[in-house]
Every structure is written in structure tokens, then in C-alpha cells.
Motif scaffolding. Structure first.
Motif: not given
Length: 391
Positions: A24-42
Motif C-alpha cells: 500500500a506504500i506509494a512507489p516514491l514514498t521515502g524518496y526526495t525529488v528535486a525539480l529544477a524548472t523555471e517555475q517556483r511552484r511547478p
């Protein structure tokens, strides 16, 4: 080529299987992902958060709705050099700015005449209205009102030999233009924007520090400028080698396409890329691949999974602090091997910042967090090892 369908079909970046046997644990639970984009809140953050990730959004560049006049004029003259088969308008403001500039150069009438012989594809109703304002009437769009859907439609048909003009209002769209070229189209990009470095360099500096400390498990980059700005800031801080080492080691880099990846591949990094350049496929790649980095250990009746910033024991998620998880990942890279505190320190990316006592305390905290699950064994006078049986 037939017109776009009334109801566009698009694939969503849904939850990819995580190999956890129905957990039942989601596939990316426990991972931290950085989003490097042109938006502050992509908007790209939402699918990752739905998949369980903690998202760190970093504005890696600024997009300014003010094109470089020389580049815009060169592109305009290229548009007029031969007949246009397809015109894609992505934003009404950018399109009107383009026409205003063409008016100053006394090229607007020729440009509008050229548009009249092309098939007109508009991102949404507002973009279509900007075409109607200059007297054009037969305009196609998709129900989803997105540039990706227009490109998806074009790429579903043969484009070899077609001359396609794309009004580009965001750097990420360049990847899809490149895909059209690979399919044999003659593409003229008309940039109605310019880019600048972020207002606050501290954001990129902090991101580099998190990468180096392995507090980020994956970084998603959406434009060449985002990649280049990250590396250039690391250069200014004299930390480029450390950032590159992180991206070659434990941090997964995912780029929207080959243009975004180019600055990394030139430095020996092998980032993942989306198959074509669509944002949803790019995210689906990340969601599918990142869980494969987990280390899975069978300890008798217990199933243990070591993720980026957490441990799962029998479907129970246990968040782990940075130093203990770094120690655990160091042991996990060599399951069964006995490592002294000095060995662990040498192999930790932040090893220079910890001493033997800190490592011993980290082991103690791990054992308390794991509630007696015998994942780490002590070998008297020699050190520690991860339980044999890691996968």
C-alpha cells in the motif's frame, strides 16, 4: 495530414509498479525529488507527490516574456524564406509581441500572408483568438488545450519534409521541436521569450549542497538552461566535481530530453531522458525507475526495503535521519562486507563531516528505529555489516 481530433488522448504519469508485491506504500514514498524548472511552484510536482515523493522545487532559471530582438528577427526571416506547412501558436501574448516586432521591421504583412497558406494549430482558445485578430479563421486545437497535445498529434503522423513554424514560449518546448527534427521535419523555432539566471543564487547553491550530501535522491531537469545554471553555480562555488560525482553515484538525474541532458553527458554523467520530450512521459520515467534503486533484504520472515530517505519493514514506513540513512546506504552498497567506522566514513559522501562516535550513534539510532529487526550486525573489534541476503 488530417485535423487534430475533437477529443485529444493523452497519457498521464500515473503510478508505475514498484515491485513491492501489492504494497500500500506509494512507489516514491521515502524518496526526495528535486525539480529544477523555471517555475517556483511547478505543476510537475503534483504527479510526483501523488506517487509519494517529497518534492523540492527550485527555480533554476527565469523566463522573461521579452524576446531577444536579433534572434526573433532572424527566426522571422527564416519563416519567410519558404512556404510554411504548419504554424503552432503557444501563447497569445507571445504571438502578438512577435507580430508587433514584425510590424516595426515592415515584415508583418508578408508574415500574415505566409500564415494564410499554412495549417494553423493553436494551443488553446486564447491563442486561437490571437490568430483570428489578424483575419485568419480556420484554426485547429485539441480539447486538452496543451502544446504537448498538439505536438503529440503531429508526431503521430508523418512529418518528414514538412516545414513547421513553432512559436516557442518556454525553454522546455525546444525538446519537442528537436523531436520533430529527428522525425525529418524542417522546424523553425520562433522564441518569444528570453531567459535569465534565478534572482536568488542561494536556491541553486542549496540544491547543490543537498545533492552532494545525498539528501536528494533524484533531480528532474526540464530545460538546457536549468542544467547549465546548476553547473555554472556549482562552478562559481568550486563544487562542480562534487555535484557531478553525486549525479554519477547515488543521485538519479532525469532530463526532459537530449538538449537538457547535453551539459551533463559532456561531463560523463548518464542521465535518464524522457522518450520524446513530453512532460508526462518524462515524469513517468522517473516514477518507474527511481524505485529500482532500493535495496531489498529478506531477514527470515521480514522484508526490508532501503529507500532514499526511509526504510520499509514489512510494509511499515520508517523515516530515517540523514546521517543514519547515509551509513545504512554505505553498508547496503556492500551487503555482507564488514566495514569499520573508518571504512564507512571513507565511503560516505559526507564522511569528512562525521567521526567514529557519530557513526556509532547513527548505528544505534538505526537499530532503535528498526525496532529490533536485525538488519545491521556488529562484528566484534572489526565493525559492522549489512545482513547477508540483500538484493
Amino acid at each position: 495530414m488530417p485535423p487534430p481530433p475533437a477529443h485529444a488522448q493523452r497519457s498521464a504519469a500515473g503510478h508505475a509498479p514498484d515491485g513491492s508485491g501489492g504494497s500500500a506504500i506509494a512507489p516514491l514514498t521515502g524518496y526526495t525529488v528535486a525539480l529544477a524548472t523555471e517555475q517556483r511552484r511547478p505543476a510537475l510536482a503534483a504527479p510526483l507527490e501523488e506517487a509519494g515523493a517529497k518534492v523540492v522545487a527550485v527555480q533554476a532559471l527565469r523566463v522573461v516574456a521579452q524576446p531577444d530582438e536579433d534572434e526573433l528577427r532572424t527566426a522571422t526571416e527564416q519563416c519567410l524564406a519558404a512556404p510554411i506547412d504548419e504554424l503552432i501558436v503557444t501563447s497569445p501574448f507571445g504571438f502578438r509581441s512577435w507580430l508587433n516586432s514584425a510590424q516595426r521591421w515592415h515584415l508583418a504583412d508578408r508574415l500574415i500572408t505566409a500564415f494564410g497558406h499554412a495549417r494553423l494549430l493553436a494551443r488553446d482558445g486564447a491563442a486561437a483568438d490571437s490568430l483570428r485578430e489578424i483575419g485568419l479563421r480556420e484554426i485547429w486545437s485539441t480539447a486538452a488545450a496543451s502544446t504537448d497535445d498538439l505536438m503529440r498529434y503531429l508526431l503521430a503522423h508523418p512529418v518528414a519534409g514538412q516545414r513547421i513554424v513553432v512559436q516557442v514560449d518556454t525553454p522546455s518546448l525546444r525538446e519537442l521541436c528537436q523531436t520533430l527534427r529527428r522525425q525529418g521535419a524542417d522546424v523553425v523555432e520562433v522564441p518569444t521569450y528570453s531567459t535569465a539566471v534565478p534572482t536568488h543564487a542561494e536556491h541553486l547553491r542549496r540544491l547543490a549542497d543537498q545533492l552532494i550530501r545525498r539528501q536528494i535522491d533524484a533531480i528532474a531537469l526540464t530545460s538546457p538552461e536549468a542544467t547549465e545554471n546548476l553547473l555554472e553555480q556549482a562552478d562559481r562555488d568550486q563544487r562542480r566535481p562534487e555535484v557531478l560525482n553525486a549525479l554519477c553515484d547515488e543521485v538519479t538525474a532525469v532530463c526532459l530530453g537530449p538538449l537538457t541532458a547535453a551539459a551533463l553527458t559532456a561531463q560523463g554523467v548518464r542521465p535518464l531522458t524522457g522518450p520524446i520530450g513530453y512532460a508526462d512521459d518524462f515524469l513517468a520515467t522517473l516514477i518507474a525507475v527511481l524505485p529500482s534503486n532500493a535495496v531489498r533484504v529478506a531477514l527470515g520472515p521480514h522484508q526490508v526495503e532501503i529507500r532514499g530517505q526511509a526504510v520499509i519493514v514489512d510494509d511499515r514506513l520508517i523515516p530515517v535521519q540523514p546521517v543514519p540513512i547515509a551509513v545504512l546506504r554505505t553498508l547496503a552498497r556492500s551487503p555482507g562486507r564488514v566495514m569499520s567506522c573508518a571504512d564507512i566514513r571513507r565511503n560516505m559522501p559526507t564522511g569528512a563531516a562525521v567521526d567514529d562516535h557519530a557513526i556509532e550513534m547513527a548505528i544505534s539510532r538505526l537499530r532503535r528505529a528498526l525496532n529490533g529487526t536485525p538488519l545491521i550486525h556488529t562484528v566484534m573489534r572489526r565493525g559492522y555489516r549489512l545482513a547477508i541476503g540483500a538484493g
